[in-house]
Design an enzyme around this catalytic site. Structure first.
Site, PDB file in Angstrom:
ATOM      1  N   SER A   1      39.301  40.283  91.838  1.00 57.39           N
ATOM      2  CA  SER A   1      40.026  39.890  90.632  1.00 57.39           C
ATOM      3  C   SER A   1      39.850  38.414  90.297  1.00 57.39           C
ATOM      4  CB  SER A   1      41.516  40.198  90.802  1.00 57.39           C
ATOM      5  OG  SER A   1      42.045  39.557  91.958  1.00 57.39           O
TER       6      SER A   1
ATOM      7  N   ASP B   1      52.294  35.525  89.215  1.00 59.71           N
ATOM      8  CA  ASP B   1      52.220  36.275  90.475  1.00 59.71           C
ATOM      9  C   ASP B   1      51.982  35.358  91.673  1.00 59.71           C
ATOM     10  OD1 ASP B   1      49.512  35.611  90.313  1.00 59.71           O
ATOM     11  OD2 ASP B   1      48.826  37.661  89.937  1.00 59.71           O
TER      12      ASP B   1
ATOM     13  N   HIS C   1      46.825  34.538  91.336  1.00 56.44           N
ATOM     14  CA  HIS C   1      45.655  34.374  90.478  1.00 56.44           C
ATOM     15  C   HIS C   1      45.756  33.097  89.646  1.00 56.44           C
ATOM     16  CE1 HIS C   1      45.847  38.739  91.300  1.00 56.44           C
ATOM     17  NE2 HIS C   1      44.530  38.598  91.372  1.00 56.44           N
TER      18      HIS C   1
END
Length: 227
Positions: free
Chosen positions: A42, A194, A197
């Site tokens: 990701s 979060d 990221h």
């Protein structure tokens, strides 16, 4: 699998043939384009960001601003582990690819996967690149101490050791550019809610730090193609 030297010859021949055909309809300036695939998770894919704000598009902008004739291919898959990268590396390395960025291991860490398993998977990925005579930029990560000192030592060591074994370009940590003075709490303003990221500002810092190494990778790829 073809021996490395035969694959290298066929790789250059097939790309040269494609260039010859394409030349009929395209400017000569486009012929020397170097294709680099970014194999990752990701962090590479650009999770949580508009498409144009992710790592690969921003790195492409950085390269374009420096007139580098390089095209990056986003092979980042959110949630992917080193095992997932190994499973798809063979079909990711198409004949047009001249070099590869490998940025995997974050999800192995989050899942507490044995570093020996992760190391074996990364070894397989780098072996696939070597078989094709492709230069690699290996991007590491630093483990937290959640799983104990032995786990951390094994995880942290696998990246530089594999980089040495395969003679790759190496960056110690994908996220280091957003850790001011090594303080994780200071990185919060560069992270999405979060806490994992990078946000757009964080990606910009990462791109500035990694950009010179990506240029070096492109130079190695060009030298390999000419050789």
């Amino acid at each position: 699998m073809l021996p490395a030297y035969r694959y290298g010859v066929l790789h250059r021949a097939s790309k040269a043939a494609a260039v010859t055909l394409f030349c009929i309809a395209a400017p000569v300036a486009a012929m020397a384009e170097t294709v680099i695939v970014a194999l990752g998770d990701s962090l590479t894919q650009g999770y949580g960001l508009p498409q144009e704000a992710g790592f690969v598009p921003r790195m492409q902008d950085w390269l374009d601003a420096r007139d580098a004739d390089v095209r990056l291919v986003n092979a980042g898959v959110s949630g992917d582990t080193t095992a997932g990268g190994l499973a798809r590396v063979e079909w990711t390395l198409t004949p047009e690819v001249d070099g590869m960025i490998v940025a995997l291991g974050g999800n192995d860490l989050l899942r507490g996967i044995d570093p020996a398993v992760s190391r074996k998977n990364l070894d397989g990925i780098l072996s696939a690149a070597r078989a094709r005579e492709l230069p690699v930029l290996l991007v590491g990560l630093e483990a937290s101490g959640n799983y104990g000192p032995d786990y951390k030592a094994a995880f942290d060591a696998m990246y530089p050791e594999l980089a040495g074994t395969y003679d790759t370009l190496y960056v110690e940590s994908f996220l280091a550019p957003i850790l001011e003075n090594g303080d994780p709490s200071a990185a919060r303003r560069f992270l999405q809610p979060d806490g994992i990221h990078p946000n757009a500002e964080g990606v910009a810092r990462i791109v500035e730090a990694l950009g010179p190494r990506v240029l070096m990778l492109a130079e190695q790829a060009d030298a390999a193609a000419e050789g």
